[in-house]
Design a protein around this motif. Sequence first.
Motif, PDB file in Angstrom:
ATOM      1  N   ASP A 190       0.809  -1.222   0.000  1.00  0.00           N
ATOM      2  CA  ASP A 190       0.000   0.000   0.000  1.00  0.00           C
ATOM      3  C   ASP A 190       0.843   1.273   0.000  1.00  0.00           C
ATOM      4  O   ASP A 190       0.310   2.372   0.131  1.00  0.00           O
ATOM      5  CB  ASP A 190      -0.964   0.020   1.195  1.00  0.00           C
ATOM      6  CG  ASP A 190      -0.257  -0.077   2.541  1.00  0.00           C
ATOM      7  OD1 ASP A 190       0.972  -0.307   2.558  1.00  0.00           O
ATOM      8  OD2 ASP A 190      -0.928   0.071   3.572  1.00  0.00           O
ATOM      9  N   GLY A 191       2.149   1.143  -0.168  1.00  0.00           N
ATOM     10  CA  GLY A 191       3.024   2.304  -0.233  1.00  0.00           C
ATOM     11  C   GLY A 191       4.446   1.891  -0.498  1.00  0.00           C
ATOM     12  O   GLY A 191       4.786   0.695  -0.481  1.00  0.00           O
ATOM     13  N   PRO A 192       5.329   2.855  -0.746  1.00  0.00           N
ATOM     14  CA  PRO A 192       6.709   2.525  -1.109  1.00  0.00           C
ATOM     15  C   PRO A 192       7.544   2.065   0.071  1.00  0.00           C
ATOM     16  O   PRO A 192       7.242   2.348   1.235  1.00  0.00           O
ATOM     17  CB  PRO A 192       7.237   3.859  -1.650  1.00  0.00           C
ATOM     18  CG  PRO A 192       6.425   4.896  -0.944  1.00  0.00           C
ATOM     19  CD  PRO A 192       5.057   4.295  -0.780  1.00  0.00           C
ATOM     20  N   LEU A 193       8.613   1.374  -0.244  1.00  0.00           N
ATOM     21  CA  LEU A 193       9.660   1.017   0.703  1.00  0.00           C
ATOM     22  C   LEU A 193      10.840   1.934   0.458  1.00  0.00           C
ATOM     23  O   LEU A 193      11.283   2.106  -0.687  1.00  0.00           O
ATOM     24  CB  LEU A 193      10.079  -0.441   0.518  1.00  0.00           C
ATOM     25  CG  LEU A 193       9.045  -1.501   0.898  1.00  0.00           C
ATOM     26  CD1 LEU A 193       9.363  -2.825   0.213  1.00  0.00           C
ATOM     27  CD2 LEU A 193       9.012  -1.686   2.396  1.00  0.00           C
ATOM     28  N   LEU A 194      11.363   2.552   1.517  1.00  0.00           N
ATOM     29  CA  LEU A 194      12.530   3.413   1.416  1.00  0.00           C
ATOM     30  C   LEU A 194      13.757   2.639   1.862  1.00  0.00           C
ATOM     31  O   LEU A 194      13.721   1.941   2.879  1.00  0.00           O
ATOM     32  CB  LEU A 194      12.354   4.654   2.287  1.00  0.00           C
ATOM     33  CG  LEU A 194      11.080   5.477   2.060  1.00  0.00           C
ATOM     34  CD1 LEU A 194      11.051   6.678   2.988  1.00  0.00           C
ATOM     35  CD2 LEU A 194      10.952   5.903   0.609  1.00  0.00           C
ATOM     36  N   VAL A 195      14.841   2.739   1.104  1.00  0.00           N
ATOM     37  CA  VAL A 195      16.025   1.925   1.383  1.00  0.00           C
ATOM     38  C   VAL A 195      17.290   2.768   1.309  1.00  0.00           C
ATOM     39  O   VAL A 195      17.316   3.840   0.698  1.00  0.00           O
ATOM     40  CB  VAL A 195      16.147   0.731   0.407  1.00  0.00           C
ATOM     41  CG1 VAL A 195      14.913  -0.156   0.476  1.00  0.00           C
ATOM     42  CG2 VAL A 195      16.372   1.224  -1.026  1.00  0.00           C
ATOM     43  N   VAL A 196      18.343   2.251   1.977  1.00  0.00           N
ATOM     44  CA  VAL A 196      19.691   2.802   1.813  1.00  0.00           C
ATOM     45  C   VAL A 196      20.583   1.675   1.300  1.00  0.00           C
ATOM     46  O   VAL A 196      20.384   0.505   1.630  1.00  0.00           O
ATOM     47  CB  VAL A 196      20.260   3.369   3.134  1.00  0.00           C
ATOM     48  CG1 VAL A 196      19.516   4.628   3.533  1.00  0.00           C
ATOM     49  CG2 VAL A 196      20.216   2.333   4.250  1.00  0.00           C
ATOM     50  N   THR A 197      21.562   2.040   0.492  1.00  0.00           N
ATOM     51  CA  THR A 197      22.477   1.048  -0.061  1.00  0.00           C
ATOM     52  C   THR A 197      23.907   1.387   0.339  1.00  0.00           C
ATOM     53  O   THR A 197      24.268   2.556   0.513  1.00  0.00           O
ATOM     54  CB  THR A 197      22.379   0.987  -1.599  1.00  0.00           C
ATOM     55  OG1 THR A 197      22.711   2.264  -2.142  1.00  0.00           O
ATOM     56  CG2 THR A 197      20.966   0.599  -2.018  1.00  0.00           C
ATOM     57  N   VAL A 198      24.699   0.357   0.499  1.00  0.00           N
ATOM     58  CA  VAL A 198      26.122   0.497   0.810  1.00  0.00           C
ATOM     59  C   VAL A 198      26.877  -0.520  -0.036  1.00  0.00           C
ATOM     60  O   VAL A 198      26.525  -1.711  -0.040  1.00  0.00           O
ATOM     61  CB  VAL A 198      26.407   0.250   2.309  1.00  0.00           C
ATOM     62  CG1 VAL A 198      27.914   0.300   2.572  1.00  0.00           C
ATOM     63  CG2 VAL A 198      25.691   1.267   3.177  1.00  0.00           C
ATOM     64  N   SER A 199      27.864  -0.062  -0.760  1.00  0.00           N
ATOM     65  CA  SER A 199      28.725  -0.935  -1.569  1.00  0.00           C
ATOM     66  C   SER A 199      27.912  -1.835  -2.495  1.00  0.00           C
ATOM     67  O   SER A 199      28.169  -3.042  -2.618  1.00  0.00           O
ATOM     68  CB  SER A 199      29.628  -1.787  -0.667  1.00  0.00           C
ATOM     69  OG  SER A 199      30.436  -0.955   0.138  1.00  0.00           O
TER      70      SER A 199
END
Length: 285
Positions: A190-199
């Motif tokens: 029902d909505g977006p997923l927010l993510v952070v990436t490393v390497s």
Amino acid sequence: MRDQSAPVGPVFPVPYLPTLGPVHPAAVTAGLWEQVLANNGTGRFLAHDPASRWGGTKNELVLHEDAAPDGRSAGVAVLCRRRRAVTVYHYAAEIDSEREREAAAKLAADHGAESARLLWLTPKAPPVQGQCRRIWMKTLSGSEPPPAEQVQPLNTLPPALRATWPDFADATAGEGFAALEARRRNGPLDGPLLVVTVSGRIAGAIGPMAVLPDPVGRRRLLPQYFAVLPGHRGQGLGRALWRAAMAWGAQAGADYQLLQTELGGASDRLCEDEALQVIGFATAI
């Protein structure tokens, strides 16, 4: 059993209602509890129930409620039919935990449930007698800081980065992301997923992001799954995700969010650092 003419406010001194969970303090009204009882046993969700976002049927059934005449204590027993478990919500400054646990166990046996637990709700931190969660409220405004550049919606990542999501979900199964990924595979969230990436890999995530009107018309940012991989904790990624989620909520028109954190845990310390308002404590004993 409940006196139909009794006011509800004193019975729920902590804004945490059985079958609904935390609610905005201003929403704890006689009308709200009457809605819960009128809907009891139908299997339907109330329009403002956060659990409605996942679909299916309402599996929780209020069995009974008892309140002291002076309104200083109350107990509400709820049966979760899917898990065959009874939870007794106890609102009081003090508690005889052994006696109340025995009563909950008997109630579970009487209703054919396989387990029972006691959830003690208090406005102030209780003596440590079990697993305690602090209930917070974050009021959102147009002054929320913009999200860090490193935080992006999952669906906007390049394919190679997006392909690392299943591994992240498996690694954070304890935080609920494996179950969330199973839902995502069966249909859109029902909505977006927010993510952070490393390497080149996803290292943290929060979501799904969604807003729902509450019982008195305020727009509530719904609870999210939230995790950072163990090897990347202590690097500010969790705070970046949290602030990005709050910025998303403010931009979506949300007025506030309610959260529960393990007392003394990393998320609890984050909420304290971010100056959220404490509205109560829930202790499983």
